[in-house]
Design an enzyme around this catalytic site. Sequence first.
Site, PDB file in Angstrom:
ATOM      1  N   ASP A 262       0.884  -1.055  -0.332  1.00  0.00           N
ATOM      2  CA  ASP A 262      -0.159   0.432   0.615  1.00  0.00           C
ATOM      3  C   ASP A 262       0.579   1.449   0.281  1.00  0.00           C
ATOM      4  O   ASP A 262       2.038   1.412  -0.393  1.00  0.00           O
ATOM      5  CB  ASP A 262      -0.489   0.295   1.365  1.00  0.00           C
ATOM      6  CG  ASP A 262      -2.604   0.558   1.282  1.00  0.00           C
ATOM      7  OD1 ASP A 262      -2.043   1.920   0.738  1.00  0.00           O
ATOM      8  OD2 ASP A 262      -3.048   0.287   0.850  1.00  0.00           O
ATOM      9  N   GLY A 284       4.853  -0.423  -4.124  1.00  0.00           N
ATOM     10  CA  GLY A 284       4.100  -0.203  -3.090  1.00  0.00           C
ATOM     11  C   GLY A 284       3.028   0.716  -3.573  1.00  0.00           C
ATOM     12  O   GLY A 284       2.758   1.276  -4.680  1.00  0.00           O
ATOM     13  N   HIS A 285       2.499   1.401  -2.952  1.00  0.00           N
ATOM     14  CA  HIS A 285       0.936   2.831  -3.958  1.00  0.00           C
ATOM     15  C   HIS A 285       1.872   4.227  -3.704  1.00  0.00           C
ATOM     16  O   HIS A 285       1.019   5.568  -4.174  1.00  0.00           O
ATOM     17  CB  HIS A 285      -0.561   2.617  -3.138  1.00  0.00           C
ATOM     18  CG  HIS A 285      -0.739   1.206  -3.503  1.00  0.00           C
ATOM     19  ND1 HIS A 285      -2.071   1.733  -2.922  1.00  0.00           N
ATOM     20  CD2 HIS A 285      -0.699  -0.038  -4.321  1.00  0.00           C
ATOM     21  CE1 HIS A 285      -2.658   0.111  -3.392  1.00  0.00           C
ATOM     22  NE2 HIS A 285      -1.791  -0.804  -3.301  1.00  0.00           N
ATOM     23  N   GLY A 286       3.110   4.395  -3.504  1.00  0.00           N
ATOM     24  CA  GLY A 286       3.554   5.909  -3.785  1.00  0.00           C
ATOM     25  C   GLY A 286       3.475   6.395  -2.130  1.00  0.00           C
ATOM     26  O   GLY A 286       3.339   6.193  -0.930  1.00  0.00           O
ATOM     27  N   THR A 315       2.793   2.181  -7.696  1.00  0.00           N
ATOM     28  CA  THR A 315       0.892   2.003  -8.365  1.00  0.00           C
ATOM     29  C   THR A 315       1.129   3.397  -8.365  1.00  0.00           C
ATOM     30  O   THR A 315       0.082   4.055  -9.324  1.00  0.00           O
ATOM     31  CB  THR A 315       0.301   1.322  -8.302  1.00  0.00           C
ATOM     32  OG1 THR A 315       0.506   1.298  -6.799  1.00  0.00           O
ATOM     33  CG2 THR A 315       0.165  -0.321  -7.999  1.00  0.00           C
TER      34      THR A 315
END
Length: 468
Positions: A262, A284-286, A315
Amino acid sequence: MIKPFIISLFALLMVASYGATGKMLFKELDILGKLENLDVPEDDIEDDVTFFDFSSFTSQYSGKNLVNVDSFNASGDGVSDDTQAFIRAWTMACSAPNSVLLVPQGRSYLVNATKFDGPCQEKLIIQIDGTIIAPDEPSQWDPKFPRNWLQFSKLQGVVFQGNGVIDGSGTKWWAASCKKNKSNPCVGAPTALTIYSSSNVYVRGLTIRNSQQMHLIIQRSTTVRISRVMVTSPGDSPNTDGIHITASTDVVVQDSKISTGDDCVSIVNGSAKIKMKRIYCGPGHGISIGSLGQGHSKGTVTAVVLETAFLKNTTNGLRIKTWQGGNGYVKGVRFENVVMQDVANPIIIDQFYCDSPSTCQNQTSAVHISEIMYRNITGTTKSSKAINFKCSDAVPCSHIVLNNINLEGNDGKVEAYCNSAEGFGYGVVHPSADCLYSHDDKSLNQTDQYLAETIMVEKETENAHDEL
């Protein structure tokens, strides 16, 4: 003080000379001034506190009170339940000044969900050199602690440090998530390490891995310094944010490597004066601000700086996410000196965020997003929309600033998309962000030329000052 004065003077002259155009440029310079001078803490953590060097520790001369969990019959075999030994060691260490609570290296301690409450005596150090392991069976988790594993609260002036590991044993928790299997119920899971309602806290050198859900939460706390922390879990582990900051102020995160399923760092409601520096993120999601505004709630985040980061195979890159129907604001954010490698959605503002199994309904109210700067952002993207500002028609994004952006697509094609987003760019901006609009309908080229002239005046003045 000379540079701001010259910029202001020059801008006033432009207003006098060029009327509406000058006023617009003066406003833009005012926004730049605010973004350059955000009220965030200093990032030199080592200057803030003298850390205890445990390698040179001798109880005879150090003046420290050593409290070893092994002295309270902890087994350290990774199988026996050592919870009570940790609780007894905590009680002793917390009650005596100058204590060092030691989790020795080379040993593994199985500890159930526990709250370690203060306030404690001054100068407490939690020295984690071994491994602390969570029970791995969700069905046997203590129902009194549904969202916490190790929680420390009401502490002041405490140092968490060491070369040890906090291991959440999260595999079975992830398998039970509705994000892994839609037939599973959507329920919360524990956070590995929570620092709650505390101040002047330092976290240094630890590894936190495989958390059941979030890895490290800073909640309702102030003056927190995190450095050289490693967070790691698989890229497909659900909701495993690396460092989550909520309702906290004066927080610095630096020199840390975060690989999760995440957000590497997430900053949510009630947080201000946040500084991040030298962050490695991926997978991860940044780096995210939000989500904010869920369930018609008010969300506020202000004064956030990310300075120097490397994002790889994430992502998202730099993201601000809010739900429709919320209110509040995100104001005063500066992202700078970020290198991206194969990142989807490198720069994104999403005021239509919907992390829900059902479709979110369109609503008019929204969290207002303003005074956001992206500077020196380079690298490669997997998506065609390298810059994506999806803002609310009712509550548009305002005062977005782009400077020296160079993002290339893997197939050579990249673009910027804007909906209800106002701002300006200067220097190189690739892909071109002409979709950003100005209230005065002035092009980015005009702004670019004017700012270049202003920078030349600044440099000439600085050189003249240096020669005096």
